[in-house]
Design a protein around this motif. Structure first.
Motif, short mmCIF file in Angstrom:
data_model
loop_
_atom_site.label_atom_id
_atom_site.label_comp_id
_atom_site.label_asym_id
_atom_site.label_seq_id
_atom_site.Cartn_x
_atom_site.Cartn_y
_atom_site.Cartn_z
N LYS A 74 -14.81 12.07 -34.53
CA LYS A 74 -14.54 10.67 -34.89
C LYS A 74 -13.57 9.97 -33.93
CE LYS A 74 -15.74 11.07 -39.78
NZ LYS A 74 -16.44 12.35 -39.61
N ILE A 75 -13.66 10.35 -32.66
CA ILE A 75 -12.94 9.60 -31.62
C ILE A 75 -13.92 8.52 -31.18
CG2 ILE A 75 -11.76 9.79 -29.38
CD1 ILE A 75 -11.43 12.84 -30.06
N ASP A 76 -14.01 7.48 -32.02
CA ASP A 76 -15.19 6.63 -32.00
C ASP A 76 -14.89 5.13 -31.90
OD1 ASP A 76 -14.03 6.35 -34.47
OD2 ASP A 76 -15.73 7.12 -35.61
N SER A 77 -13.70 4.78 -31.41
CA SER A 77 -13.37 3.37 -31.19
C SER A 77 -12.75 3.25 -29.80
CB SER A 77 -12.38 2.88 -32.24
OG SER A 77 -11.12 3.50 -32.06
N ARG A 78 -12.57 2.03 -29.38
CA ARG A 78 -11.99 1.81 -28.04
C ARG A 78 -10.61 2.44 -27.92
NH1 ARG A 78 -9.32 -3.74 -26.26
NH2 ARG A 78 -8.85 -3.32 -24.06
N VAL A 79 -9.73 2.21 -28.90
CA VAL A 79 -8.36 2.73 -28.76
C VAL A 79 -8.32 4.25 -28.89
CG1 VAL A 79 -7.17 0.63 -29.46
CG2 VAL A 79 -7.86 2.27 -31.22
N ARG A 80 -9.16 4.81 -29.75
CA ARG A 80 -9.18 6.27 -29.88
C ARG A 80 -9.72 6.91 -28.60
NH1 ARG A 80 -11.32 7.63 -36.08
NH2 ARG A 80 -9.62 6.54 -37.15
N PHE A 94 -7.60 9.29 -26.09
CA PHE A 94 -8.07 10.67 -25.89
C PHE A 94 -8.32 10.95 -24.42
CE2 PHE A 94 -11.62 13.79 -25.77
CZ PHE A 94 -10.98 14.86 -26.39
N LEU A 95 -9.05 10.08 -23.74
CA LEU A 95 -9.37 10.33 -22.33
C LEU A 95 -8.12 10.32 -21.47
CD1 LEU A 95 -12.63 8.21 -21.92
CD2 LEU A 95 -12.43 10.71 -22.08
N ALA A 96 -7.16 9.45 -21.79
CA ALA A 96 -5.92 9.42 -21.02
C ALA A 96 -5.13 10.72 -21.20
CB ALA A 96 -5.07 8.23 -21.46
N GLN A 97 -5.01 11.18 -22.43
CA GLN A 97 -4.22 12.39 -22.67
C GLN A 97 -4.89 13.65 -22.12
OE1 GLN A 97 -1.18 12.40 -23.64
NE2 GLN A 97 -0.86 10.48 -24.75
N ASN A 129 -6.04 10.50 -34.06
CA ASN A 129 -6.87 9.30 -34.21
C ASN A 129 -6.09 8.20 -34.91
OD1 ASN A 129 -9.35 9.91 -32.96
ND2 ASN A 129 -10.06 11.06 -34.75
N GLU A 130 -5.37 8.59 -35.96
CA GLU A 130 -4.61 7.61 -36.73
C GLU A 130 -3.45 7.04 -35.92
OE1 GLU A 130 -7.22 9.86 -39.16
OE2 GLU A 130 -5.65 10.61 -37.82
N LEU A 131 -2.82 7.86 -35.10
CA LEU A 131 -1.75 7.35 -34.24
C LEU A 131 -2.32 6.39 -33.20
CD1 LEU A 131 0.62 10.39 -33.55
CD2 LEU A 131 0.87 8.54 -35.21
N ALA A 132 -3.50 6.70 -32.68
CA ALA A 132 -4.14 5.78 -31.73
C ALA A 132 -4.45 4.45 -32.40
CB ALA A 132 -5.42 6.41 -31.17
N ASP A 133 -4.94 4.50 -33.64
CA ASP A 133 -5.24 3.28 -34.39
C ASP A 133 -3.97 2.42 -34.55
OD1 ASP A 133 -7.82 4.22 -34.70
OD2 ASP A 133 -7.52 4.85 -36.79
N ALA A 134 -2.84 3.10 -34.72
CA ALA A 134 -1.56 2.40 -34.95
C ALA A 134 -0.88 1.97 -33.66
CB ALA A 134 -0.63 3.30 -35.76
N GLY A 135 -1.51 2.27 -32.52
CA GLY A 135 -0.92 1.89 -31.24
C GLY A 135 0.24 2.77 -30.81
N ARG A 136 0.34 3.95 -31.39
CA ARG A 136 1.49 4.83 -31.09
C ARG A 136 1.11 5.84 -29.99
NH1 ARG A 136 3.35 7.09 -36.78
NH2 ARG A 136 4.75 8.28 -35.40
N LEU A 192 -3.02 5.98 -17.26
CA LEU A 192 -4.41 6.31 -17.55
C LEU A 192 -4.89 5.57 -18.80
CD1 LEU A 192 -4.46 10.17 -16.85
CD2 LEU A 192 -5.54 8.38 -15.48
N TYR A 193 -4.02 5.45 -19.78
CA TYR A 193 -4.38 4.72 -21.01
C TYR A 193 -4.64 3.25 -20.71
CZ TYR A 193 -3.90 2.76 -25.73
OH TYR A 193 -4.11 2.09 -26.91
N ASP A 194 -3.77 2.66 -19.89
CA ASP A 194 -3.94 1.24 -19.54
C ASP A 194 -5.27 1.01 -18.82
OD1 ASP A 194 -1.48 0.77 -20.68
OD2 ASP A 194 -0.39 0.72 -18.77
N ILE A 195 -5.60 1.93 -17.91
CA ILE A 195 -6.88 1.83 -17.19
C ILE A 195 -8.05 1.97 -18.16
CG2 ILE A 195 -8.38 2.97 -15.51
CD1 ILE A 195 -5.76 3.80 -14.03
N ALA A 196 -7.96 2.96 -19.04
CA ALA A 196 -9.04 3.21 -20.00
C ALA A 196 -9.26 2.02 -20.92
CB ALA A 196 -8.74 4.46 -20.83
#
Length: 208
Positions: free
Chosen positions: A34-40, A44-47, A166-173, A199-203
């Motif tokens: 369920k890494i299934d949204s833009r922020v997730r 994930f790809l950045a980390q 996933n939840e931390l990504a949703d929260a912008g953390r 990497l996150y900013d690029i992604a």
């Protein structure tokens, strides 16, 4: 949201030699966990991009100098003991990982056997055992399976989901995600924080 090879290479350009192999593995793993949204997906790809040297390092490099051993693990090495371990990866792994994370003592060899592997550097016998049960793989007996792209991706996405990332990504953390992966607790600055953020900013731009 499956990613394309072009998107993957825009985010992780150093992955070019292996991108074609990893792309389907990454998409299957992200779908399953369920890494299934833009922020997730961006997080994930950045980390995992940082943790794996942009998909090129699937096994932990423990080739440390004596000085680096003392700096990195001051509780495990002194200026007197470090030279006897320096540049000996297997011996270092058994020392720093022995007797913790489900591993036997230094003499057991578990530290080396269950050193960091996969896209998120899964470490320690207890983690390998949990991943084995979740993924249906004999990882305790064949720990090197985590160096195969499919299992490297699945183990990383499983660990990610298990730790609520996933939840931390949703929260912008995003910073807390790096802290949990690298230090085990939110709030502490992880190694490579600047590269993780870049990497996150690029992604986020690529996946917009």
């Amino acid at each position: 949201m499956p990613i394309t090879e072009q998107q993957l290479l825009q985010i992780l350009p150093k992955a070019r030699p292996v991108a074609g192999i990893f792309l389907p593995a990454l998409n299957r793993a992200m779908l399953r966990w369920k890494i299934d949204s833009r922020v997730r997906t961006a997080a994930f790809l950045a980390q995992v991009g940082h943790e794996s040297g942009q998909l090129r390092a699937l096994s932990e490099n423990l080739n440390y100098s004596a000085d680096a051993l003392v700096r990195t693990w001051p509780s495990r090495f002194t200026a007197e003991t470090a030279p006897t371990y320096a540049r000996q990866s297997e011996k270092i792994a058994n020392r720093v990982y022995g007797g913790r994370m489900g591993n036997g003592p230094e003499s057991s060899g578990d530290g080396w056997r269950y050193r960091g592997r996969g896209l998120i550097q899964l470490t320690g016998r207890a983690n390998y055992r949990a991943a084995a049960q979740a993924l249906g793989l004999p990882l305790e007996e064949q720990s090197e399976l985590l160096e195969q792209p499919e299992h490297a991706a699945q183990s990383a996405a499983w660990w990610w989901a298990q730790h609520g990332l996933n939840e931390l990504a949703d929260a912008g953390r995003f910073k807390d995600i790096g802290s949990i992966i690298n230090t085990g607790q939110p709030g502490r600055t992880p190694n490579g924080a600047a590269e993780r953020q870049a990497l996150y900013d690029i992604a986020m731009r690529v996946l917009a």
